[in-house]
Design an enzyme around this catalytic site. Structure first.
Site, short mmCIF file in Angstrom:
data_model
loop_
_atom_site.label_atom_id
_atom_site.label_comp_id
_atom_site.label_asym_id
_atom_site.label_seq_id
_atom_site.Cartn_x
_atom_site.Cartn_y
_atom_site.Cartn_z
N HIS A 6 -19.46 -46.01 -11.35
CA HIS A 6 -19.28 -46.90 -10.19
C HIS A 6 -19.93 -48.25 -10.45
O HIS A 6 -19.30 -49.30 -10.28
CB HIS A 6 -19.88 -46.25 -8.94
CG HIS A 6 -20.30 -47.23 -7.90
ND1 HIS A 6 -21.61 -47.61 -7.72
CD2 HIS A 6 -19.58 -47.93 -6.98
CE1 HIS A 6 -21.68 -48.50 -6.75
NE2 HIS A 6 -20.46 -48.71 -6.28
N PHE A 16 -23.64 -56.94 -4.34
CA PHE A 16 -23.31 -56.21 -3.12
C PHE A 16 -22.80 -57.12 -2.00
O PHE A 16 -21.90 -56.75 -1.26
CB PHE A 16 -24.55 -55.47 -2.60
CG PHE A 16 -24.79 -54.14 -3.24
CD1 PHE A 16 -23.83 -53.53 -4.03
CD2 PHE A 16 -25.98 -53.46 -3.05
CE1 PHE A 16 -24.04 -52.30 -4.62
CE2 PHE A 16 -26.22 -52.22 -3.62
CZ PHE A 16 -25.25 -51.64 -4.40
N HIS A 31 -26.53 -47.39 0.04
CA HIS A 31 -26.45 -47.05 -1.38
C HIS A 31 -27.69 -46.26 -1.81
O HIS A 31 -28.66 -46.16 -1.07
CB HIS A 31 -26.34 -48.31 -2.23
CG HIS A 31 -25.03 -49.01 -2.10
ND1 HIS A 31 -24.78 -49.95 -1.14
CD2 HIS A 31 -23.88 -48.89 -2.81
CE1 HIS A 31 -23.54 -50.39 -1.25
NE2 HIS A 31 -22.97 -49.76 -2.27
N HIS A 61 -18.64 -45.09 2.20
CA HIS A 61 -17.53 -45.79 1.55
C HIS A 61 -16.19 -45.15 1.89
O HIS A 61 -15.17 -45.85 1.94
CB HIS A 61 -17.75 -45.85 0.04
CG HIS A 61 -18.76 -46.87 -0.38
ND1 HIS A 61 -20.11 -46.59 -0.44
CD2 HIS A 61 -18.63 -48.18 -0.74
CE1 HIS A 61 -20.76 -47.67 -0.83
NE2 HIS A 61 -19.89 -48.65 -1.03
N HIS A 116 -12.99 -48.55 -5.52
CA HIS A 116 -13.65 -47.52 -4.70
C HIS A 116 -12.69 -46.42 -4.27
O HIS A 116 -13.15 -45.32 -3.93
CB HIS A 116 -14.35 -48.15 -3.50
CG HIS A 116 -15.80 -48.39 -3.77
ND1 HIS A 116 -16.76 -47.43 -3.56
CD2 HIS A 116 -16.45 -49.47 -4.29
CE1 HIS A 116 -17.94 -47.90 -3.91
NE2 HIS A 116 -17.78 -49.14 -4.36
N HIS A 173 -18.38 -52.35 -11.35
CA HIS A 173 -18.80 -53.55 -10.61
C HIS A 173 -19.27 -54.64 -11.56
O HIS A 173 -18.86 -55.80 -11.46
CB HIS A 173 -19.93 -53.19 -9.64
CG HIS A 173 -19.46 -52.67 -8.31
ND1 HIS A 173 -19.00 -53.49 -7.31
CD2 HIS A 173 -19.38 -51.40 -7.83
CE1 HIS A 173 -18.67 -52.76 -6.26
NE2 HIS A 173 -18.88 -51.48 -6.55
N HIS A 199 -19.21 -54.59 4.08
CA HIS A 199 -20.00 -54.10 2.96
C HIS A 199 -21.29 -54.89 2.83
O HIS A 199 -22.37 -54.33 2.61
CB HIS A 199 -19.20 -54.19 1.66
CG HIS A 199 -19.81 -53.44 0.51
ND1 HIS A 199 -20.78 -53.98 -0.29
CD2 HIS A 199 -19.60 -52.19 0.04
CE1 HIS A 199 -21.13 -53.10 -1.23
NE2 HIS A 199 -20.43 -52.00 -1.04
#
Length: 575
Positions: free
Chosen positions: A320, A341, A186, A195, A354, A324, A164
């Site tokens: 989403h 990230f 992204h 993903h 996810h 996070h 990632h």
């Protein structure tokens, strides 16, 4: 609902009744290209710019020719799989210093094209809050074994976390003529398919380590009030699923555990009694109201040569990102682990989170009925990535193989979807706030660009009014917030309200006046990037009963990092 047995699988012959039949997609017709001396062509607006260096024309062969018919894929420019040999060390932009790890994977020249194995049985991903003890024990054992693999094994847990980091922190060249243009998966139409592949191989590695082909990742059911709390299996300190770098105030260690806030902001939290209705309104907006068109759900087109961050889809920039930020440790240097990230894959909870994002893709496709479910553009379908599979073999995969999770061999435990029946109601119908407002027009050149360090209100003209039902079905009315520039190293969030009469729009977060929001996970980026979002207006204006009005009042409300947000303009389009 009863717990899901550990080895639950569904025979492929019995699954069809649970899903609508797949509608075969016809091949796109040949595209007509007009070559002209000014470098434009009739295909450019829909299919991206053509690199004329790739049109190998013999001397005198096609000069002056027009209306050349090329096959459907002739102008395609999908992003190719990255060159691992060119992977560079990323940067933690929050701290303005090199990352504390090298995110690049072990090098291999032996990549093979991956072929999906036949899905003779369907693995079932359970809702985390319904998983039984046997499942949790297997999941813990599989993660423990993954963490025990040699550090240079690409299947090792940290190596998997770095996947990632590498794809999301601009460590790879995009593959075009400009080596400075980096790959970012992204904020574009690559978010969902990349993903999905990532979780697919992570799941298969875990399954192989415990020799259980039925094993499937759990999903954090944060779109359902019964599953909104952080799953308790991840907070046992002696468990391989535990991670200390989380927001300690959000752990489920009390009788009434805190519920995840899908509109989370570090500076202005949602009142506890508002979280559930707010979350359901957010999900309805992301999955229904603002997700009519493919681009609005998936994200904007991103092909070879394009700059990163063309525009995130509804789920990516909404629930989403909120999860996070809600999980990440506010006391860590840069929001680690989930809040950044580069580090987010180090938390096993990332994969559970996810898995629900992936489920949202499947749910949305199932809601589409006969409407298009995915892009037919080869620039999307033929974009490719590299992953290591459960046998440590480097494989090349394409987006086109991700569109149906059943063909990839898995589905999701069925649970109720309460937000489907939560179409928000207006606080004020037939409001005259736009007609009476003294706010400037969005077309006033003195308004934009504007720093969003305070609430910004503008009047936006509606080019079309009193549209018929047939016209609405053919075209969605969209509010476009464009020229969005943010500090990518910071968590930022702003929200959009329509015809709100209050100075504090927080009172209508669960009502129809709330149009949507934008938020981002901190990450590295190359210079300033201008992005955009589109929010659906057709249904919203029906609920407000202002379809006949010639203008609306739009409020842009900063929630976090407004001083780092610049808005370039606001307008209405019809798509």
């Amino acid at each position: 609902m009863a717990s899901l047995p550990l080895s639950s699988t569904v025979a492929i012959s019995n699954i069809s009744s649970l899903f609508r039949p797949h509608q075969p997609r016809l091949s796109p017709p040949p595209r007509r290209l007009t070559i002209s001396c000014n470098g434009t062509n009739s295909a450019e607006s829909q299919h991206g710019k053509v690199d004329r260096r790739n049109l190998l024309l013999g001397m005198g062969g096609l000069y002056g020719a027009t209306n050349i018919i090329l096959p459907g894929d002739a102008l395609a420019s999908p992003i190719p799989a990255p060159d691992l040999a060119k992977c560079t060390r990323g940067t933690n932009l929050n701290l303005r210093q090199p990352l504390d790890v090298d995110c690049c994977p072990p090098f291999s020249e032996n990549a093979v094209d991956y072929k999906l194995p036949a899905a003779t049985e369907i693995r079932v991903r359970p809702a985390a809050h319904l998983a039984d003890k046997d499942f949790i024990a297997k999941y813990e054992k599989a993660t423990e074994l993954m963490k025990a693999l040699p550090a240079d094994d690409p299947r090792n847990f940290m190596q998997q976390a770095n996947v990632h980091c590498a794809y999301c922190n601009l460590t790879y060249d995009q593959g075009g003529a400009d080596p400075s243009n980096k790959l970012q998966i992204h904020f574009s139409w690559l978010f969902f398919p990349w993903h999905r592949w990532y979780l697919y191989f992570y799941e298969r590695i875990l399954a192989k380590l415990i020799d259980d082909p039925t094993f499937a990742l759990p999903y954090w059911n944060w779109d359902n009030p019964k599953g909104m709390a952080m799953p308790s299996m991840f907070v046992k300190e002696n468990s391989s699923l535990f991670n200390p770098r989380r927001n300690q105030a959000h752990l489920p260690l009390v009788n009434l555990p805190p519920l995840a806030d899908l509109r989370f902001s570090k500076k202005s939290s949602t009142a506890p009694d508002k979280i559930v209705p707010s979350n359901l309104t957010e999900m309805y907006s992301e999955m229904v109201r603002s997700a009519v068109n493919l681009e609005d759900f998936y994200g904007a087109k991103y092909d070879l040569g394009a700059k990163p961050d063309p525009g995130a889809g509804t789920v990516e920039r909404g629930s989403h990102t909120a999860i996070h930020a809600w999980v990440g440790d506010p006391n860590s240097p840069a929001g680690e682990d989930m809040g950044n990230f580069y580090s987010t894959g180090r938390d096993p909870l990332f994969f559970c989170h996810h898995a629900n994002v992936d489920r949202m893709w499947s749910v949305w496709r199932d809601l589409r009925g006969s409407k298009p479910k995915e892009f037919s553009d080869p620039d999307w379908l033929d974009t490719s990535f590299l992953f290591y599979d459960e046998n440590a073999q480097l494989v090349r995969v394409k987006v086109r193989d991700t569109v149906e999770n059943l063909k990839m061999g898995y589905t999701f435990q069925k649970v109720e979807i309460p937000w489907l029946n939560k179409r928000p109601k207006a606080r004020v119908r037939k409001s005259k706030v736009a007609a009476m407002s003294s706010a400037p027009k969005a077309t006033d050149t003195s308004v934009f660009p504007v720093k969003l360090d305070k609430v910004v209100r503008v009047l936006v003209d509606r080019p079309k009014r009193k549209r018929s039902k047939n016209e609405k079905e053919k075209e969605e009315e969209l509010l476009v917030i464009e020229g969005i520039e943010v500090d990518t190293s910071e968590f930022v969030r702003f929200e959009v309200f329509v015809n709100d009469e209050d100075d504090d729009p927080s009172d209508v977060i669960d009502l129809a006046e709330y149009a949507g929001g934008y938020s981002q996970v901190p990450h590295k980026n190359a210079g300033n990037v201008k992005s955009k979002i589109r929010v659906g207006l057709t249904e919203l204006l029906e609920d407000l009963d202002v379809e006949d009005d010639d203008k609306i009042l739009v409020s842009l409300v900063p929630r976090d990092g407004g001083e780092d947000i610049t808005i370039g303009g606001v307008k209405i389009i019809y798509v």
